[in-house]
Design a protein around this motif. Structure first.
Motif, PDB file in Angstrom:
ATOM      1  N   GLY A 153      -2.650  -8.441  -1.975  1.00  0.00           N
ATOM      2  CA  GLY A 153      -3.010  -8.327  -0.571  1.00  0.00           C
ATOM      3  C   GLY A 153      -2.707  -6.944  -0.028  1.00  0.00           C
ATOM      4  N   SER A 176       0.688  -8.827   2.261  1.00  0.00           N
ATOM      5  CA  SER A 176      -0.218  -9.335   3.297  1.00  0.00           C
ATOM      6  C   SER A 176       0.304 -10.581   3.999  1.00  0.00           C
ATOM      7  CB  SER A 176      -1.583  -9.632   2.681  1.00  0.00           C
ATOM      8  OG  SER A 176      -1.453 -10.510   1.566  1.00  0.00           O
ATOM      9  N   THR A 193      -4.825  -7.558   6.206  1.00  0.00           N
ATOM     10  CA  THR A 193      -6.287  -7.485   6.217  1.00  0.00           C
ATOM     11  C   THR A 193      -6.931  -8.011   4.942  1.00  0.00           C
ATOM     12  OG1 THR A 193      -6.155  -5.198   5.401  1.00  0.00           O
ATOM     13  CG2 THR A 193      -6.333  -5.510   7.796  1.00  0.00           C
ATOM     14  N   GLU A 194      -6.276  -7.903   3.829  1.00  0.00           N
ATOM     15  CA  GLU A 194      -6.871  -8.265   2.539  1.00  0.00           C
ATOM     16  C   GLU A 194      -6.035  -9.341   1.864  1.00  0.00           C
ATOM     17  OE1 GLU A 194      -7.281  -6.188  -1.837  1.00  0.00           O
ATOM     18  OE2 GLU A 194      -7.578  -4.905  -0.080  1.00  0.00           O
ATOM     19  N   ASN A 195      -6.695 -10.440   1.444  1.00  0.00           N
ATOM     20  CA  ASN A 195      -5.986 -11.562   0.808  1.00  0.00           C
ATOM     21  C   ASN A 195      -4.764 -11.977   1.630  1.00  0.00           C
ATOM     22  OD1 ASN A 195      -7.750 -11.731  -1.419  1.00  0.00           O
ATOM     23  ND2 ASN A 195      -6.642 -10.124  -2.498  1.00  0.00           N
ATOM     24  N   LYS A 196      -5.012 -12.308   2.872  1.00  0.00           N
ATOM     25  CA  LYS A 196      -3.929 -12.639   3.797  1.00  0.00           C
ATOM     26  C   LYS A 196      -3.167 -13.888   3.337  1.00  0.00           C
ATOM     27  CE  LYS A 196      -4.859 -12.297   8.202  1.00  0.00           C
ATOM     28  NZ  LYS A 196      -5.522 -12.394   9.517  1.00  0.00           N
ATOM     29  N   THR A 207      -2.194  -4.602   3.973  1.00  0.00           N
ATOM     30  CA  THR A 207      -2.322  -4.393   5.414  1.00  0.00           C
ATOM     31  C   THR A 207      -3.298  -3.238   5.633  1.00  0.00           C
ATOM     32  OG1 THR A 207      -0.355  -2.979   5.296  1.00  0.00           O
ATOM     33  CG2 THR A 207      -0.029  -5.254   6.022  1.00  0.00           C
ATOM     34  N   ASP A 208      -3.643  -2.979   6.892  1.00  0.00           N
ATOM     35  CA  ASP A 208      -4.537  -1.869   7.194  1.00  0.00           C
ATOM     36  C   ASP A 208      -3.880  -0.541   6.805  1.00  0.00           C
ATOM     37  OD1 ASP A 208      -3.058  -0.708   9.612  1.00  0.00           O
ATOM     38  OD2 ASP A 208      -3.393  -2.764  10.291  1.00  0.00           O
TER      39      ASP A 208
END
Length: 470
Positions: free
Chosen positions: A412, A134, A422-425, A414-415
């Motif tokens: 983390g 991420s 997108t998650e735990n950037k 990505t989409d």
């Protein structure tokens, strides 16, 4: 001429032999105390460190995360379809529809992490990796993104992360630089990526060759003086240094002159230490095979990885290795299949060899490995024949290993296509803060006063990602 028996000689000179032995012991103690003094002179970390040193494996050009360590099944299913959401407002170049990965993924190790067939050897070590899926940055151009990764700024000249680490912790070897960069690229920021900027010049990176020459030709320029003996050089240097110090006493503090005095001393001492450190012939044939030095494809990068291990063994604090094939790099706007296949084939075995060697020697527990490029690639295609990807700083992958980070994890996400984190950037500033924390340094306290303000590697941002720590 008097007759002096051997027995009488030994009896009458016994005290002399004792003096010699005492002198030897005192010399040993002096060397030990000097070593202790040098250790005590090192800057203290802010808290107990997990890592003592860093090896940064820089893949110049931007490896494609969805083709390496960020498996996207949905991207495979929707190959050729339009991206179902908006592309970034700022893009490096136009792209078209989605492009599924040309490579198959397979799950490895106890962790079951999916790794591309591009990296079969690194995949064998996946349970030692802490994969961050991420990462995100701000700049879609090579120069700006590379500067951001190396210095924390994409618009101003700032000290490199290797310089900040060396400034904060010093070096454990007074005969080698604290920060070495092996075969660095001279493009996209060039020397600024390993420079010290306003930090003392003594913490700047020392280049060993550059990316335009084979690693077997990489050395430090003028490290040997064939025209003058070491003794003569020492006398010459002593005179020069006495004049420099006399001048310093009259002018007061002068960081440039003080750095020059240190650099002269280091250059003199490097004459004996550096050639030995660069002598890979001292390694066994098995070690050469481990790093792929016996293979034409992997030899060049394998030598860099082996040099890195030899340098960290000798107390070098920060070592950077750059993979920058001048013909291909990792920048595949076209010829993705050929380019990434060639690049991965050159680095996969040597990186796995470095991981295994560090682990076998007990060095991985306090050496932080960091792998990645300045950004990732787009999941949308570019170039003729749907065989390329554009720059993508919005979401990409880097991984860590060693030095107290969690193992066998992916952090983390990505989409579903790999475009945006997108998650735990994890921002580049967060990555730097986390690296410094592992080294025992608080990124908010590691500052340097310049031009009326306190500067730091993370500027005015950055958060330590504690979830990455074991």
């Amino acid at each position: 001429m008097s007759n002096l028996s051997r027995r009488h000689l030994l009896r009458t000179t016994a005290a002399g032999f004792g003096s010699l032995a005492l002198a030897s012991l005192l010399a040993d103690e002096t060397r030990a105390s000097n070593t202790t003094a040098r250790q005590s002179d090192l800057p203290s970390p802010h808290f107990p460190p997990r890592a003592k040193r860093v090896i940064f494996l820089f893949m110049k050009g931007g490896p494609s995360h969805m083709d390496t360590f960020d498996y996207k099944p949905q991207l495979q299913k929707d190959d050729g379809k339009p991206l179902p959401f908006e592309k970034p407002r700022v893009q490096f170049a136009p792209t078209s529809n989605l492009l599924g990965s040309p490579w198959k993924f397979k799950r490895y190790g106890e962790s079951g992490i999916a790794v591309s067939e591009l990296f079969p050897h690194v995949a064998e070590c996946v349970d030692d990796l802490c994969i961050i899926n991420s990462l995100h940055g701000t700049n879609p151009a090579h120069g700006g993104a590379s500067m951001k990764l190396h210095t924390g700024s994409d618009v101003f000249v700032r000290p490199s992360m290797g310089s900040w680490v060396t400034y904060g912790l010093g070096t454990e070897n007074e005969n080698l630089p604290g920060f070495i960069t092996i075969c660095p690229t001279l493009a996209h920021g060039g020397t600024k990526n390993w420079g010290s900027a306003f930090l003392p010049a003594s913490v700047a990176g020392t280049p060993i060759g550059n990316a335009s020459q084979p690693s077997d030709q990489a050395t430090v320029k003028f490290v040997e003086n064939a025209r003058m003996s070491l003794q003569a050089q020492r006398m010459q240097l002593d005179l020069t240094q006495s004049l420099n110090r006399e001048f310093l006493e009259t002018t007061g503090p002068d960081s440039a002159l003080e750095a020059r005095i240190k650099s002269f001393e280091l250059a003199f001492r490097m004459q004996t230490e550096m050639p030995e450190a660069l002598d890979l012939a001292a390694e066994t044939a098995a070690t050469h095979r481990l790093y792929g030095i016996d293979n034409e494809t992997t030899a060049d990068f394998g030598r860099q990885c082996l040099m890195a291990r030899r340098f960290v063994e000798r107390g070098v604090r920060f070592v950077q290795i750059t993979h920058s094939n001048t013909e291909v790099q990792w920048d595949q706007h076209g010829n993705l299949r050929k380019g990434h296949s060639q690049n991965a084939a050159e680095v996969d075995l040597p990186i796995a060899g470095l991981l295994k060697d560090l682990k076998a020697r007990g060095l991985l527990k306090d050496t932080l490995l960091l792998w990645g490029g300045e950004f990732g690639r787009t999941p949308t295609c570019q170039g003729a024949g749907n065989d390329g990807r554009d720059h993508n700083p919005e979401g990409f992958t880097m991984w860590m290993a060693g030095a107290g980070v969690k193992t066998g994890i992916q952090y983390g996400a990505t989409d579903e296509y790999g475009y945006y984190a997108t998650e735990n950037k994890v921002h580049i500033h967060d990555l730097h803060a986390t690296m410094l924390h592992l080294l025992g340094l608080d990124h908010k306290r590691l500052t340097y006063r310049h031009a009326g303000r306190d500067f730091r590697l993370t500027d005015v941002a950055g958060n330590v990602v504690h979830d990455l720590f074991a």
